[in-house]
Scaffold this motif. Structure first.
Motif, PDB file in Angstrom:
ATOM      1  N   GLN A 166       1.097  -1.599   0.180  1.00 50.17           N
ATOM      2  CA  GLN A 166       0.352   0.073   0.011  1.00 50.17           C
ATOM      3  C   GLN A 166       1.174   1.027   0.367  1.00 50.17           C
ATOM      4  O   GLN A 166       0.385   2.605  -0.199  1.00 50.17           O
ATOM      5  N   GLN A 167       2.460   1.519   0.647  1.00 48.65           N
ATOM      6  CA  GLN A 167       2.971   2.387   0.038  1.00 48.65           C
ATOM      7  C   GLN A 167       4.422   1.855  -0.123  1.00 48.65           C
ATOM      8  O   GLN A 167       4.781   1.002   0.140  1.00 48.65           O
ATOM      9  N   ALA A 168       4.883   3.070  -0.148  1.00 55.19           N
ATOM     10  CA  ALA A 168       6.522   2.279  -0.676  1.00 55.19           C
ATOM     11  C   ALA A 168       7.649   3.213  -0.656  1.00 55.19           C
ATOM     12  O   ALA A 168       7.053   4.658  -0.658  1.00 55.19           O
ATOM     13  N   LEU A 169       9.424   3.120  -0.111  1.00 52.10           N
ATOM     14  CA  LEU A 169       9.794   3.647  -0.010  1.00 52.10           C
ATOM     15  C   LEU A 169      10.933   3.520  -0.806  1.00 52.10           C
ATOM     16  O   LEU A 169      11.249   2.668  -0.669  1.00 52.10           O
ATOM     17  N   VAL A 170      11.521   4.636  -1.759  1.00 53.82           N
ATOM     18  CA  VAL A 170      12.362   3.888  -2.488  1.00 53.82           C
ATOM     19  C   VAL A 170      13.586   5.545  -1.744  1.00 53.82           C
ATOM     20  O   VAL A 170      13.633   6.355  -2.218  1.00 53.82           O
ATOM     21  N   GLN A 171      14.664   4.389  -1.824  1.00 53.39           N
ATOM     22  CA  GLN A 171      16.292   5.385  -1.211  1.00 53.39           C
ATOM     23  C   GLN A 171      17.452   5.112  -2.118  1.00 53.39           C
ATOM     24  O   GLN A 171      17.683   3.689  -3.068  1.00 53.39           O
ATOM     25  N   THR A 172      18.047   6.348  -2.853  1.00 56.05           N
ATOM     26  CA  THR A 172      19.439   5.841  -3.166  1.00 56.05           C
ATOM     27  C   THR A 172      20.284   7.209  -3.116  1.00 56.05           C
ATOM     28  O   THR A 172      20.172   7.627  -1.940  1.00 56.05           O
ATOM     29  N   GLY A 173      22.102   6.679  -3.702  1.00 50.35           N
ATOM     30  CA  GLY A 173      23.187   7.287  -2.718  1.00 50.35           C
ATOM     31  C   GLY A 173      23.905   6.507  -2.110  1.00 50.35           C
ATOM     32  O   GLY A 173      24.423   7.273  -1.532  1.00 50.35           O
ATOM     33  N   PHE A 174      23.698   5.402  -2.421  1.00 47.41           N
ATOM     34  CA  PHE A 174      24.248   4.524  -1.304  1.00 47.41           C
ATOM     35  C   PHE A 174      25.440   3.340  -2.386  1.00 47.41           C
ATOM     36  O   PHE A 174      24.848   3.441  -3.586  1.00 47.41           O
ATOM     37  N   ILE A 175      26.231   2.816  -2.077  1.00 45.34           N
ATOM     38  CA  ILE A 175      27.540   2.208  -2.603  1.00 45.34           C
ATOM     39  C   ILE A 175      27.395   1.060  -2.038  1.00 45.34           C
ATOM     40  O   ILE A 175      27.748   0.680  -0.835  1.00 45.34           O
ATOM     41  N   PHE A 176      27.316  -0.015  -2.397  1.00 47.57           N
ATOM     42  CA  PHE A 176      26.668  -2.005  -2.129  1.00 47.57           C
ATOM     43  C   PHE A 176      28.007  -2.344  -2.583  1.00 47.57           C
ATOM     44  O   PHE A 176      28.561  -2.350  -3.736  1.00 47.57           O
ATOM     45  N   PRO A 177      28.801  -3.296  -1.713  1.00 53.41           N
ATOM     46  CA  PRO A 177      30.211  -3.763  -2.638  1.00 53.41           C
ATOM     47  C   PRO A 177      28.897  -5.278  -2.998  1.00 53.41           C
ATOM     48  O   PRO A 177      29.677  -6.302  -3.386  1.00 53.41           O
ATOM     49  N   TRP A 178      28.263  -5.012  -3.848  1.00 58.19           N
ATOM     50  CA  TRP A 178      27.333  -6.197  -4.890  1.00 58.19           C
ATOM     51  C   TRP A 178      27.032  -5.656  -5.792  1.00 58.19           C
ATOM     52  O   TRP A 178      26.571  -4.014  -5.429  1.00 58.19           O
ATOM     53  N   SER A 179      27.065  -5.716  -7.278  1.00 60.03           N
ATOM     54  CA  SER A 179      26.046  -5.515  -7.909  1.00 60.03           C
ATOM     55  C   SER A 179      24.743  -6.347  -8.216  1.00 60.03           C
ATOM     56  O   SER A 179      24.241  -5.683  -9.281  1.00 60.03           O
ATOM     57  N   ASP A 180      24.227  -7.825  -7.663  1.00 59.80           N
ATOM     58  CA  ASP A 180      22.970  -7.569  -7.985  1.00 59.80           C
ATOM     59  C   ASP A 180      21.952  -6.910  -6.901  1.00 59.80           C
ATOM     60  O   ASP A 180      21.806  -5.976  -6.219  1.00 59.80           O
ATOM     61  N   ASP A 181      20.695  -7.578  -6.812  1.00 61.35           N
ATOM     62  CA  ASP A 181      19.925  -7.130  -6.062  1.00 61.35           C
ATOM     63  C   ASP A 181      19.809  -8.226  -5.306  1.00 61.35           C
ATOM     64  O   ASP A 181      20.014  -9.199  -5.098  1.00 61.35           O
ATOM     65  N   VAL A 182      19.372  -7.535  -3.947  1.00 62.69           N
ATOM     66  CA  VAL A 182      19.651  -8.589  -2.229  1.00 62.69           C
ATOM     67  C   VAL A 182      18.206  -8.400  -1.705  1.00 62.69           C
ATOM     68  O   VAL A 182      18.054  -6.649  -1.317  1.00 62.69           O
ATOM     69  N   LEU A 183      17.733  -9.076  -1.031  1.00 65.20           N
ATOM     70  CA  LEU A 183      16.516  -9.072  -0.358  1.00 65.20           C
ATOM     71  C   LEU A 183      16.845  -9.647   0.808  1.00 65.20           C
ATOM     72  O   LEU A 183      17.347 -10.622   1.085  1.00 65.20           O
ATOM     73  N   VAL A 184      16.885  -8.899   2.181  1.00 63.73           N
ATOM     74  CA  VAL A 184      16.838  -9.310   3.170  1.00 63.73           C
ATOM     75  C   VAL A 184      15.387  -9.350   4.345  1.00 63.73           C
ATOM     76  O   VAL A 184      15.236  -8.421   3.801  1.00 63.73           O
ATOM     77  N   PRO A 185      15.379  -9.585   4.942  1.00 64.37           N
ATOM     78  CA  PRO A 185      14.663  -9.801   5.963  1.00 64.37           C
ATOM     79  C   PRO A 185      14.059  -8.251   6.139  1.00 64.37           C
ATOM     80  O   PRO A 185      15.391  -7.861   7.212  1.00 64.37           O
TER      81      PRO A 185
END
Length: 321
Positions: free
Chosen positions: A96-115
């Protein structure tokens, strides 16, 4: 540990017997006890030898993202936060709601889902001066000073395609511009307006002559109008119905401009690195002006805002085009 928490540094004694742990302590010189079943210890995952530093704002971003999830949901991965390595994006939604935040650098290139987890709102982690992260094949590790949070990667779950629903600011026809004092007032007052406990906790945002927040419970025959005296509307006149908790969430996230396309399309807020958007309740849920409305006005600048109903005041009957 919460069961025996006290204001002083008094000792707590732990006793293990017959598969149970009993805690003993005193409260105002009165003996207290609490009993708990034992559990098998969990094998802790092995952290990578090196973690990559990341800016401290990542911790607040994760706390906000986790608060946007539905931890009870089994549909898609609504209980997860997506960490997208390609562009450093953090995304979360409960459907029903969503939050998208950018501007970070992660040490991986793929999408990662965490709980989602409540760890990021704890005082010790929130106040950390040094933050770093890394991953193994199955875990993401986040180190905040002396604390390390290990989140198991959800490999078999699918995150919703929210990108298709992220609005562009240029698509807004109407913007509700909140003055700071009105934002604080609305955040505090919204829960006390009629209808707060009803399904979807609806309010109508009447952006016509004045900026009004209108509410009504099922037992009432007339509405209550919250008048935000120092706020204004940009763009077209509009009435839109929304869950008040999403409006409050936008305020608590620091947004002061709420954008709308029409009475049916998702509402949204944006800044340089964040987009927050949510589903509105549709034009059929919009409350119309009422000549017998109870009128509550936000306080003057510098005064403490209080919700104190005044006598009903007749209002002009503005209708959205």
């Amino acid at each position: 540990l919460a069961a025996c928490e006290g204001r002083r540094g008094d000792p707590v004694r732990f006793e293990l017997a017959d598969g149970e742990v009993t805690l003993h302590w005193t409260d105002a010189n009165i003996p207290q006890a609490a009993c708990f079943s034992t559990m098998e210890p969990v094998a802790l995952p092995e952290s990578p030898n090196e973690l990559t530093p990341i800016k401290r704002t990542f911790l607040l971003a994760m706390a906000d993202a986790c608060a946007t999830t539905d931890t009870e949901s089994k549909r898609y991965a609504l209980s997860c936060v997506r960490l997208r390595g390609g562009d450093g994006q953090i995304a979360a939604t409960d459907g029903q709601q969503a939050l998208v935040q950018t501007g970070f650098i992660f040490p991986w290139s793929d999408d990662v889902l965490v709980p989602a987890t409540g760890a990021f709102v704890t005082k010790a982690i929130r106040a950390a001066a040094s933050v770093s992260l890394g991953r193994s094949n199955d875990w993401v590790f986040i180190r905040a000073d002396e604390w390390t949070v290990a989140l198991q990667i959800e490999k078999d779950r699918r995150f919703p395609a929210i990108e298709a629903h992220i609005p562009d600011v240029s698509s807004a026809s109407t913007t509700m511009v909140l003055a700071e004092t009105d934002a604080v007032f609305l955040d505090q007052a919204a829960q006390r307006l009629p209808g707060a406990s009803e399904m979807n906790s609806p309010v109508t945002l009447d952006l016509n002559g004045a900026v009004l927040v209108r509410a009504k419970s099922g037992e009432q025959t007339s509405v209550t109008d919250l008048v935000l005296r120092h706020s204004r509307r940009q763009g077209e006149e509009l009435k839109v119905s929304s869950n008040r908790e999403y409006v409050r969430r936008a305020i608590q996230l620091g947004f002061r401009e709420l954008h709308f396309r029409d009475a049916e399309a998702p509402a949204f807020c944006r800044d340089d690195h964040r987009t927050y958007f949510w589903a509105v309740l549709g034009k059929d849920a919009v409350l119309k002006p009422d000549a017998n409305a109870t009128r509550i006005e936000s306080s003057s600048v510098g005064r403490t805002a209080r919700v104190a109903p005044t006598k009903p005041v007749a209002q002009p009957s503005h209708e959205s085009p």
